[in-house]
Design an enzyme around this catalytic site. Sequence first.
Site, short mmCIF file in Angstrom:
data_model
loop_
_atom_site.label_atom_id
_atom_site.label_comp_id
_atom_site.label_asym_id
_atom_site.label_seq_id
_atom_site.Cartn_x
_atom_site.Cartn_y
_atom_site.Cartn_z
N GLU A 60 -4.06 10.73 -8.16
CA GLU A 60 -4.23 11.08 -9.57
C GLU A 60 -5.07 12.35 -9.67
O GLU A 60 -5.99 12.56 -8.86
CB GLU A 60 -4.93 9.93 -10.30
CG GLU A 60 -5.22 10.24 -11.77
CD GLU A 60 -5.55 8.99 -12.58
OE1 GLU A 60 -5.75 7.91 -11.97
OE2 GLU A 60 -5.59 9.11 -13.82
N ASN A 217 2.19 5.12 -17.99
CA ASN A 217 1.26 4.39 -17.14
C ASN A 217 0.35 3.54 -18.02
O ASN A 217 -0.14 4.02 -19.04
CB ASN A 217 0.38 5.38 -16.35
CG ASN A 217 -0.82 4.68 -15.72
OD1 ASN A 217 -0.69 4.00 -14.71
ND2 ASN A 217 -2.00 4.81 -16.34
N GLU A 218 0.18 2.30 -17.64
CA GLU A 218 -0.70 1.39 -18.39
C GLU A 218 -0.50 1.60 -19.89
O GLU A 218 -1.44 1.89 -20.64
CB GLU A 218 -2.17 1.56 -17.97
CG GLU A 218 -2.37 1.20 -16.50
CD GLU A 218 -3.81 0.98 -16.06
OE1 GLU A 218 -4.74 1.30 -16.81
OE2 GLU A 218 -4.00 0.46 -14.94
N TYR A 290 -6.86 -4.56 -9.90
CA TYR A 290 -8.05 -4.12 -9.15
C TYR A 290 -8.97 -5.32 -8.98
O TYR A 290 -9.13 -6.13 -9.89
CB TYR A 290 -8.80 -3.03 -9.93
CG TYR A 290 -8.09 -1.70 -9.93
CD1 TYR A 290 -8.20 -0.83 -8.86
CD2 TYR A 290 -7.30 -1.31 -11.02
CE1 TYR A 290 -7.55 0.41 -8.86
CE2 TYR A 290 -6.65 -0.08 -11.03
CZ TYR A 290 -6.78 0.77 -9.94
OH TYR A 290 -6.15 1.99 -9.93
N GLU A 353 -0.80 0.30 -8.48
CA GLU A 353 -2.24 0.51 -8.37
C GLU A 353 -2.87 -0.79 -7.87
O GLU A 353 -2.73 -1.82 -8.52
CB GLU A 353 -2.86 0.93 -9.70
CG GLU A 353 -2.44 2.33 -10.14
CD GLU A 353 -3.15 2.83 -11.39
OE1 GLU A 353 -4.31 2.41 -11.64
OE2 GLU A 353 -2.54 3.63 -12.11
N GLN A 403 -7.06 4.84 -4.41
CA GLN A 403 -6.19 6.00 -4.35
C GLN A 403 -6.31 6.62 -2.96
O GLN A 403 -7.18 6.23 -2.18
CB GLN A 403 -6.58 6.99 -5.42
CG GLN A 403 -6.46 6.42 -6.85
CD GLN A 403 -6.48 7.50 -7.92
OE1 GLN A 403 -6.41 8.69 -7.68
NE2 GLN A 403 -6.59 7.04 -9.17
O1 AHR Z 1 -7.07 4.49 -10.60
C1 AHR Z 1 -7.94 4.78 -11.66
C2 AHR Z 1 -7.37 4.36 -13.01
O2 AHR Z 1 -7.21 2.97 -13.02
C3 AHR Z 1 -5.99 4.86 -13.35
O3 AHR Z 1 -6.02 6.13 -13.91
C4 AHR Z 1 -5.50 3.88 -14.34
O4 AHR Z 1 -4.10 3.76 -14.37
C5 AHR Z 1 -6.19 2.59 -13.93
O5 AHR Z 1 -6.74 1.95 -15.00
#
Ligand code: AHR
Length: 554
Positions: A60, A217-218, A290, A353, A403
């Site tokens: 990103e 995205n999201e 995450y 992600e 990432q």
């Molecule tokens: O990876 C960091 C951020 O986490 C990304 O920009 C977003 O898609 C997610 O919330």
Amino acid sequence: MIQRRDFLRNTLLGAGALLASRCAPFAAAFDTADSGNRIEVLPDEPLGTISANIYGHFTENLSGVVYDGMWVGENSKIPNIHGVRKELVDEMRKIKPSVVRFPGGCFADSYDWRDGVGPTDKRPRRTNFWEDEESPSAPASHRYDPNQFGTNEFVRFCKLIGSEPYLAANVRSLPAEEFYRWIEYCNSPTGSTTLADMRAAAGFADPFNVRYWGVGNESWGCGGNFTPQEYAVEFRRWTTWVPRFHQDLAFIASGPNVDDWNWTRGFLEEVLKKGRGQLRSIYGMALHHYAWNLSRGATQDWVKGKGDALKFDPVDWYELLREGDRMEGLITGHWQIMGELDHEHRIKLVVDEWGPWYRPGGEATPTNQLEQIPTLRDAVFSGMTLDIFNRHPEKVAMANCAQLINCLNSLYLAHEDKFCVTPVGHVFAMYADHQNGQSLRTIFSAPEVTYDRDGKPARFWGLKGSASLHDRQLVLSVVNPDVSAARETEIVVRGASIQSGSATTLTHSDIHAHNSFEQRNVVTPQTKPVEGKGRALTYTFPPASVSKLALTLG
Ligand code: AHR
């Protein structure tokens, strides 16, 4: 209480001990050679082909990822290939990187692809999505996108490392027309369109043939704060017509945040209101997860719930793994809902992600927002996660670790002329052999790990992993999450004999161990031949380890 979803919405709106038991080297820490550890691989029970794209990456335009991490510029003294950091290219070539996602993340939904093409000295500077969160001393290129690294440079980077590009389009703030213009720029043959000729004038006569396209995205958060129904309407509109140029384009819909089952169901129900044929336009649904909440149930606050990347106790180690282990239930849960509406399972999951997310303070370069220094814990987490994907080859078509460099679960850290491979990078190198293999059902039997979780006994599984077959070559990856006990394990391949093999193991006596610019090789994998042939072999998995056994079967 702040949740991640709210955090991302607010970001947008606000516009924006060393372990006492682990002091000794691991060889000396083999205090419990557990009995009852057994792995049985079942070659007659294939689960499907492991997509190479499960071993994908995410870059990103966020703080130090692109500018400094990947891109140093053609005139830099730092060795580079057309402006891309050469050491990164050299390392990535070793891990068979299948696919790389760009330019975001949340950044994608504020990015105008047109700013990043054409003569580099004419490209505009724009405010980066992440500007508000940058420290005042952050470099200008992190706050204001200089657009020196755009579509051409990204696709060339992908070619250099032998990877496919996956572009995420801006649904929040660009019209659908710009989506198909971007496809036209990338994929139309030279001489056919004005945009193709613009690409050729920049030195790229051959079409990029980009296959993977993310539609936002999201979209439930920073990508537009849509409801699943609203987003479904947008998705249908965006994908109703695009030029294909004989490419089998793969559109990836913005999918659920963690266990938001309502998003998966709501999106698909709305899409289907225009008929079952609509399913043909969806290659995959993106799932993001995450592992961030290490509070052991004390809070759901996105800020307060996080732990430290480098300072942690065994309970934090297990807590992170527990959070990451939720991935398997997320895959099966969303898959089940998808199957209720998409009976033939045309649509696959794209986990674009994933990774651990700690609180700020653990950066290798203090001005790099969201950078954290991956330790052995993150390597074990990553092995565990890749094993989960390997065990569900029919469901997961792609996954992208968040990432690649200088951000979250980085494979690499870099700053100016300094560079290192993290323990996570080593796990990707070890697991590359799984790509395109036939995933095999494998039974892991091992006593659970028990530990103290705030005065109450807690449990975590003892051994897990995945196996894949490539002709007569078996690749078996195994995670031992126990911070202090080795696992002497009997390994059986049903109906086959083991001719020869090697074992590669990544571990360290200190669970906090990590690599740095100064000490680049603190955590590195070690390979040795495995002993024992025939129907079974015994291997001892060290505590806190990720291992790969490469076995030739007879
Ligand atoms: O990876 C960091 C951020 O986490 C990304 O920009 C977003 O898609 C997610 O919330």
